[in-house]
Write an enzyme that holds these catalytic residues in place. Structure first.
Site, PDB file in Angstrom:
ATOM      1  N   SER A   1       0.956  -1.208   0.209  1.00  0.00           N
ATOM      2  CA  SER A   1      -0.343   0.322  -0.046  1.00  0.00           C
ATOM      3  C   SER A   1       1.037   1.233   0.178  1.00  0.00           C
ATOM      4  CB  SER A   1      -0.789   0.503   1.462  1.00  0.00           C
ATOM      5  OG  SER A   1      -1.756   1.170   1.227  1.00  0.00           O
TER       6      SER A   1
ATOM      7  N   HIS B   1      -0.957  -1.637  -3.481  1.00  0.00           N
ATOM      8  CA  HIS B   1      -2.159  -1.420  -3.577  1.00  0.00           C
ATOM      9  C   HIS B   1      -2.695   0.487  -2.965  1.00  0.00           C
ATOM     10  CE1 HIS B   1      -6.221  -1.998  -1.241  1.00  0.00           C
ATOM     11  NE2 HIS B   1      -5.648  -1.123  -0.145  1.00  0.00           N
TER      12      HIS B   1
ATOM     13  N   ASP C   1      -5.045   3.356  -1.902  1.00  0.00           N
ATOM     14  CA  ASP C   1      -6.458   3.680  -0.833  1.00  0.00           C
ATOM     15  C   ASP C   1      -6.174   5.114  -1.530  1.00  0.00           C
ATOM     16  OD1 ASP C   1      -6.206   1.579   1.038  1.00  0.00           O
ATOM     17  OD2 ASP C   1      -4.414   2.456   1.457  1.00  0.00           O
TER      18      ASP C   1
ATOM     19  N   MET D   1      -9.125   7.993  -0.528  1.00  0.00           N
ATOM     20  CA  MET D   1      -9.873   8.747   0.688  1.00  0.00           C
ATOM     21  C   MET D   1     -10.662  10.298   0.833  1.00  0.00           C
ATOM     22  SD  MET D   1      -7.206   7.192   3.822  1.00  0.00           S
ATOM     23  CE  MET D   1      -6.358   6.199   4.376  1.00  0.00           C
TER      24      MET D   1
ATOM     25  N   HIS E   1      -8.045   1.323  -4.542  1.00  0.00           N
ATOM     26  CA  HIS E   1      -8.933   0.655  -3.444  1.00  0.00           C
ATOM     27  C   HIS E   1      -9.646   2.116  -2.497  1.00  0.00           C
ATOM     28  CE1 HIS E   1      -9.617  -0.101   1.665  1.00  0.00           C
ATOM     29  NE2 HIS E   1     -10.794   0.258   1.020  1.00  0.00           N
TER      30      HIS E   1
ATOM     31  N   MET F   1     -11.852   4.034  -0.451  1.00  0.00           N
ATOM     32  CA  MET F   1     -13.115   4.751   1.136  1.00  0.00           C
ATOM     33  C   MET F   1     -13.433   6.197   0.395  1.00  0.00           C
ATOM     34  SD  MET F   1      -9.550   3.573   2.849  1.00  0.00           S
ATOM     35  CE  MET F   1      -8.483   2.854   1.881  1.00  0.00           C
TER      36      MET F   1
ATOM     37  N   MET G   1     -11.664  -5.856   5.606  1.00  0.00           N
ATOM     38  CA  MET G   1     -10.674  -5.059   7.298  1.00  0.00           C
ATOM     39  C   MET G   1     -10.216  -5.386   7.995  1.00  0.00           C
ATOM     40  SD  MET G   1      -9.739  -2.482   4.914  1.00  0.00           S
ATOM     41  CE  MET G   1      -9.237  -1.147   6.111  1.00  0.00           C
TER      42      MET G   1
ATOM     43  N   GLY H   1      -8.757   4.574   6.955  1.00  0.00           N
ATOM     44  CA  GLY H   1      -8.966   5.856   7.384  1.00  0.00           C
ATOM     45  C   GLY H   1      -8.002   5.673   7.673  1.00  0.00           C
TER      46      GLY H   1
ATOM     47  N   GLY I   1      -0.553   1.985   9.435  1.00  0.00           N
ATOM     48  CA  GLY I   1       0.176   1.337  10.808  1.00  0.00           C
ATOM     49  C   GLY I   1      -0.579   1.300  11.979  1.00  0.00           C
TER      50      GLY I   1
ATOM     51  N   ASP J   1      -6.886  -6.554   5.074  1.00  0.00           N
ATOM     52  CA  ASP J   1      -6.203  -5.052   4.584  1.00  0.00           C
ATOM     53  C   ASP J   1      -5.771  -4.034   5.953  1.00  0.00           C
ATOM     54  OD1 ASP J   1      -4.939  -2.355   4.352  1.00  0.00           O
ATOM     55  OD2 ASP J   1      -7.168  -1.823   2.609  1.00  0.00           O
ATOM     56  N   GLY J   2      -4.631  -4.698   6.321  1.00  0.00           N
ATOM     57  CA  GLY J   2      -4.343  -3.186   7.780  1.00  0.00           C
ATOM     58  C   GLY J   2      -3.897  -4.226   8.697  1.00  0.00           C
ATOM     59  N   GLY J   3      -2.486  -3.752   9.273  1.00  0.00           N
ATOM     60  CA  GLY J   3      -2.090  -4.340  10.362  1.00  0.00           C
ATOM     61  C   GLY J   3      -1.102  -5.265  10.061  1.00  0.00           C
TER      62      GLY J   3
ATOM     63  N   GLY K   1       1.374  -2.026   4.497  1.00  0.00           N
ATOM     64  CA  GLY K   1       1.898  -0.573   4.120  1.00  0.00           C
ATOM     65  C   GLY K   1       3.076  -0.134   4.719  1.00  0.00           C
TER      66      GLY K   1
END
Ligand code: DX5
Ligand code: ZN
Length: 216
Positions: free
Chosen positions: A8, A33, A35, A37, A66, A68, A137, A142, A145, A175-177, A197
């Site tokens: 990402s 990826h 993102d 927003m 992606h 958002m 997700m 949003g 990290g 996606d995420g963490g 990311g």
């Protein structure tokens, strides 16, 4: 199922975005990826059209966009035209999910459908005949990290089972963490597309990608 890493660029350094993208590509990444927003669907505003248009000129990686953003159907055609290969929209953000997935296909892209951590997974079921990918997700969307939400692992297992019974070949992206410490857990649970990311764009980008791909 083919396992894919989608770094990402939200976590990249935009002072030298081309360099960072090429470093990821040199490590063996095939997807990127992206993102987007809007400050409405999620509080933050990230970046939009002009960034995608610019980076399309410096890489042939698969652009995994992606969105958002609220009512994303309004922008599907434009993101496709600027170089997206896949467009993922949020179930929570669409007025008409089915029409939005149709619009993505019509624009020549693979269609992804995403849900937030608190959205019941049953919400995606009506669209499995149209989605090419489900994006789960594993943090509140949003920002990058954040910490992986541990309950995501069971959700991945459940969605994978749901996708298997659909009889269609649908990718499951998470996606995420995600970092080296939980990557195997996420893959074993049934994810086959991994977004990362901060774990990729912090430190030695090429080496980070290689480390991830060794676990694949
Ligand atoms: C969050 C974004 C993610 C984010 C992931 O809203 O959708 O793609 O960039 O970043 P990390 O891997 O740092 O959690
Ligand atoms: Zn994302």
């Amino acid at each position: 199922m083919l396992r894919i890493l989608s770094p990402s660029i939200l976590a990249a350094d935009f002072c030298h975005l081309e360099q960072d993208i090429k470093a990821a590509q040199n490590g063996g990444a095939k997807w990127l990826h992206i993102d987007v927003m809007d400050g409405v669907f999620v509080p933050a505003i990230s970046f939009g059209m002009c960034v995608i248009k610019s980076i399309r000129k410096c890489t042939d990686l698969f652009f995994d966009t992606h969105l958002m953003i609220t009512d994303p159907i309004r922008y599907v055609e434009e993101f496709a035209r600027l170089g997206s290969n896949g467009i993922t929209v949020h179930e929570e953000a669409c007025k008409d999910v089915s029409a939005t997935l149709d619009a993505i296909h019509k624009a020549g892209c693979r269609a992804g459908l995403s849900i937030n951590p608190e959205t019941p997974i049953g919400k995606i079921e009506p669209y499995l005949d149209k989605a090419d990918m489900i994006l789960l997700m594993s943090v509140e969307p949003g920002s990058g990290g954040q910490e992986y939400l541990p309950e995501s692992t069971n959700r991945i297992r459940e969605v994978r089972r749901m996708l298997e019974t659909s009889g269609r070949n649908i990718d499951l992206e998470v996606d995420g963490g995600i970092r080296m410490t939980n990557l195997k857990e996420v893959l074993d649970a049934g994810a086959n597309v991994i977004v990362a990311g901060s774990a990729i764009f912090t430190g030695d980008i090429t080496a980070n990608v290689q480390d991830f791909l060794r676990v694949f």
